[in-house]
Scaffold this motif. Structure first.
Motif, PDB file in Angstrom:
ATOM      1  N   GLU A 155      16.820  -2.857   0.333  1.00 46.97           N
ATOM      2  CA  GLU A 155      17.508  -1.945  -0.577  1.00 46.97           C
ATOM      3  C   GLU A 155      17.724  -2.560  -1.952  1.00 46.97           C
ATOM      4  N   ARG A 156      17.720  -3.878  -2.020  1.00 47.93           N
ATOM      5  CA  ARG A 156      17.932  -4.565  -3.299  1.00 47.93           C
ATOM      6  C   ARG A 156      16.727  -4.430  -4.227  1.00 47.93           C
ATOM      7  N   LEU A 157      15.547  -4.266  -3.658  1.00 49.57           N
ATOM      8  CA  LEU A 157      14.328  -4.235  -4.456  1.00 49.57           C
ATOM      9  C   LEU A 157      14.208  -2.901  -5.205  1.00 49.57           C
ATOM     10  N   GLN A 158      13.979  -2.974  -6.514  1.00 53.83           N
ATOM     11  CA  GLN A 158      13.895  -1.760  -7.332  1.00 53.83           C
ATOM     12  C   GLN A 158      12.604  -1.684  -8.151  1.00 53.83           C
ATOM     13  N   CYS A 159      11.667  -2.565  -7.876  1.00 56.25           N
ATOM     14  CA  CYS A 159      10.436  -2.598  -8.668  1.00 56.25           C
ATOM     15  C   CYS A 159       9.460  -1.517  -8.199  1.00 56.25           C
ATOM     16  N   ASP A 160       8.324  -1.423  -8.872  1.00 52.34           N
ATOM     17  CA  ASP A 160       7.254  -0.508  -8.459  1.00 52.34           C
ATOM     18  C   ASP A 160       6.569  -1.057  -7.212  1.00 52.34           C
ATOM     19  N   MET A 161       6.307  -0.164  -6.234  1.00 58.68           N
ATOM     20  CA  MET A 161       5.639  -0.551  -4.998  1.00 58.68           C
ATOM     21  C   MET A 161       4.574   0.480  -4.646  1.00 58.68           C
ATOM     22  N   LYS A 162       3.396   0.011  -4.289  1.00 59.60           N
ATOM     23  CA  LYS A 162       2.320   0.872  -3.803  1.00 59.60           C
ATOM     24  C   LYS A 162       2.058   0.532  -2.335  1.00 59.60           C
ATOM     25  N   PHE A 163       1.976   1.567  -1.495  1.00 57.56           N
ATOM     26  CA  PHE A 163       1.636   1.393  -0.091  1.00 57.56           C
ATOM     27  C   PHE A 163       0.271   2.029   0.155  1.00 57.56           C
ATOM     28  N   LEU A 164      -0.678   1.208   0.572  1.00 58.42           N
ATOM     29  CA  LEU A 164      -2.026   1.684   0.854  1.00 58.42           C
ATOM     30  C   LEU A 164      -2.147   1.946   2.352  1.00 58.42           C
ATOM     31  N   SER A 165      -2.457   3.185   2.697  1.00 56.98           N
ATOM     32  CA  SER A 165      -2.642   3.584   4.088  1.00 56.98           C
ATOM     33  C   SER A 165      -4.108   3.940   4.290  1.00 56.98           C
ATOM     34  N   ILE A 166      -4.761   3.323   5.258  1.00 57.21           N
ATOM     35  CA  ILE A 166      -6.189   3.533   5.496  1.00 57.21           C
ATOM     36  C   ILE A 166      -6.349   4.409   6.733  1.00 57.21           C
ATOM     37  N   ASN A 167      -7.054   5.510   6.594  1.00 58.73           N
ATOM     38  CA  ASN A 167      -7.019   6.549   7.630  1.00 58.73           C
ATOM     39  C   ASN A 167      -7.658   6.147   8.959  1.00 58.73           C
ATOM     40  N   ASP A 168      -8.488   5.100   8.971  1.00 59.70           N
ATOM     41  CA  ASP A 168      -9.028   4.659  10.261  1.00 59.70           C
ATOM     42  C   ASP A 168      -8.312   3.417  10.803  1.00 59.70           C
ATOM     43  N   ASP A 169      -7.171   3.107  10.229  1.00 59.58           N
ATOM     44  CA  ASP A 169      -6.357   1.971  10.692  1.00 59.58           C
ATOM     45  C   ASP A 169      -5.303   2.470  11.673  1.00 59.58           C
ATOM     46  N   THR A 170      -5.753   3.156  12.713  1.00 61.30           N
ATOM     47  CA  THR A 170      -4.818   3.783  13.639  1.00 61.30           C
ATOM     48  C   THR A 170      -4.279   2.825  14.699  1.00 61.30           C
ATOM     49  N   ASP A 171      -4.978   1.729  14.956  1.00 60.56           N
ATOM     50  CA  ASP A 171      -4.523   0.778  15.975  1.00 60.56           C
ATOM     51  C   ASP A 171      -3.363  -0.087  15.487  1.00 60.56           C
ATOM     52  N   PHE A 172      -3.343  -0.400  14.193  1.00 56.45           N
ATOM     53  CA  PHE A 172      -2.358  -1.348  13.673  1.00 56.45           C
ATOM     54  C   PHE A 172      -1.355  -0.733  12.689  1.00 56.45           C
ATOM     55  N   ALA A 173      -1.779   0.248  11.911  1.00 58.74           N
ATOM     56  CA  ALA A 173      -0.886   0.799  10.886  1.00 58.74           C
ATOM     57  C   ALA A 173      -1.104   2.301  10.722  1.00 58.74           C
ATOM     58  N   PRO A 174      -0.710   3.095  11.724  1.00 56.68           N
ATOM     59  CA  PRO A 174      -0.839   4.539  11.604  1.00 56.68           C
ATOM     60  C   PRO A 174       0.090   5.086  10.520  1.00 56.68           C
ATOM     61  N   PRO A 175      -0.173   6.287  10.027  1.00 55.43           N
ATOM     62  CA  PRO A 175       0.596   6.817   8.887  1.00 55.43           C
ATOM     63  C   PRO A 175       2.110   6.809   9.081  1.00 55.43           C
ATOM     64  N   ARG A 176       2.581   7.190  10.258  1.00 54.29           N
ATOM     65  CA  ARG A 176       4.034   7.227  10.459  1.00 54.29           C
ATOM     66  C   ARG A 176       4.660   5.843  10.330  1.00 54.29           C
ATOM     67  N   ALA A 177       3.929   4.817  10.756  1.00 56.19           N
ATOM     68  CA  ALA A 177       4.440   3.453  10.654  1.00 56.19           C
ATOM     69  C   ALA A 177       4.487   2.981   9.206  1.00 56.19           C
ATOM     70  N   VAL A 178       3.459   3.345   8.420  1.00 56.96           N
ATOM     71  CA  VAL A 178       3.449   2.993   6.993  1.00 56.96           C
ATOM     72  C   VAL A 178       4.580   3.712   6.266  1.00 56.96           C
ATOM     73  N   ASN A 179       4.755   5.006   6.548  1.00 57.51           N
ATOM     74  CA  ASN A 179       5.820   5.768   5.904  1.00 57.51           C
ATOM     75  C   ASN A 179       7.195   5.221   6.256  1.00 57.51           C
ATOM     76  N   ALA A 180       7.354   4.768   7.490  1.00 56.43           N
ATOM     77  CA  ALA A 180       8.644   4.234   7.922  1.00 56.43           C
ATOM     78  C   ALA A 180       9.013   2.988   7.132  1.00 56.43           C
ATOM     79  N   LEU A 181       8.043   2.066   6.953  1.00 61.54           N
ATOM     80  CA  LEU A 181       8.341   0.863   6.174  1.00 61.54           C
ATOM     81  C   LEU A 181       8.647   1.230   4.730  1.00 61.54           C
ATOM     82  N   ARG A 182       7.891   2.141   4.173  1.00 65.92           N
ATOM     83  CA  ARG A 182       8.157   2.571   2.800  1.00 65.92           C
ATOM     84  C   ARG A 182       9.615   3.012   2.650  1.00 65.92           C
TER      85      ARG A 182
END
Length: 281
Positions: free
Chosen positions: A208-235
């Motif tokens: 919560e302390r971090l206020q800088c610009d952040m980009k999250f790259l989600s790769i659509n065939d990365d379903t085994d390790f980083a599915p979209p819901r997991a990427v969105n959750a970290l964001r």
């Protein structure tokens, strides 16, 4: 070629690091945070690419991995939270202390985007670019993949850690993971809030302390390790940062699988790496 460095941590360990630069006066600095059980050398081509484009780049191994390995795999200092609280924090201080004139950015791969929220000095970063970084809670995976995640977090990692004092690299597809790091990782993965303390309370202050610009790259065939819901959750953990998600459709880039690890392979220099330069400006 990079120049090898040693970066000390506050709790007495030494991190193996590598410095990449092609200019006497680089335009900015970039720290590369590796994925779990992946040695820094995996990112050398990408680091050289950034250096050729005018940046000073630092790669490093987390404690217990690669050139930051320790002799005792059961050393109590070996935890995943220490990768952010101690290791990444030490690298930030080393970089910003030695190169005060530079703005410092971070490119985080997988867990490398998670631990940013654990570093007490993360506000020294100007921006963050996360590749396939995610919350590891098993419930973020699609139903057909959840049994595998449950087996990993509840059975495989605890069992192997107890028997061998580590999770063998052959199981992870990378370096062996010391027991303390692996057990904490599995504990987080079993919890809906993922990065939590021993009482199960979410650890969020640094996120919560971090206020800088952040980009999250989600790769659509990365379903085994980083599915979209997991990427969105970290964001969502970085609730005060200026965040954006970009989805890469692998089929528009290549006839191969990009997956969780492909982004940093040299064959994607022309098609994917330029996006990082665009982000950095």
């Amino acid at each position: 070629m990079g120049i090898e460095q040693q970066i000390p941590t506050e709790d007495g360990l030494a991190l193996g690091a590598t410095l990449f630069s092609t200019r006497e006066h680089p335009k900015a600095g970039i720290i590369i945070n590796s994925a779990t059980a992946v040695k820094q050398g995996y990112y050398a081509d990408f680091a050289n690419f950034l250096a050729r484009n005018g940046y000073l780049v630092v790669t490093y191994d987390y404690r217990g991995i690669g050139k930051s390995a320790v002799s005792n795999q059961r050393d109590k200092r070996l935890t995943m939270s220490a990768w952010g609280e101690r290791d990444f924090a030490a690298v930030i201080d080393w970089c910003t202390g030695r190169y005060k004139e530079l703005a410092w950015h971070c490119v985080g791969h997988s867990v490398g985007g998670q631990i940013i929220g654990l570093a007490p000095n993360n506000t020294k970063l100007t921006s963050v670019y996360c590749v396939s970084s995610q919350s590891g809670f098993w419930g973020h995976w699609e139903p057909k993949q959840q049994p595998k995640m449950l087996l990993t977090w509840f059975v495989m990692i605890p069992l192997l850690s107890g028997i061998f004092g580590r999770v063998p690299g052959s199981v992870l597809g990378g370096e062996s993971l010391p027991a303390g790091i692996a057990r904490q990782w599995a504990y987080w993965g079993r919890h809906k809030d993922y990065i939590v303390d021993r009482s199960g309370r979410p650890i969020r202050d640094g996120f919560e302390r971090l206020q800088c610009d952040m980009k999250f790259l989600s790769i659509n065939d990365d379903t085994d390790f980083a599915p979209p819901r997991a990427v969105n959750a970290l964001r969502d953990y970085y609730c005060n940062a200026k965040t954006a998600i970009e989805v890469i459709k692998a089929e528009t880039i290549t006839d191969k699988t990009i997956g969780h690890f492909g982004f940093f392979r040299k064959r994607y220099e022309q098609s994917l790496w330029g996006g990082v330069l665009d982000w950095l400006g």
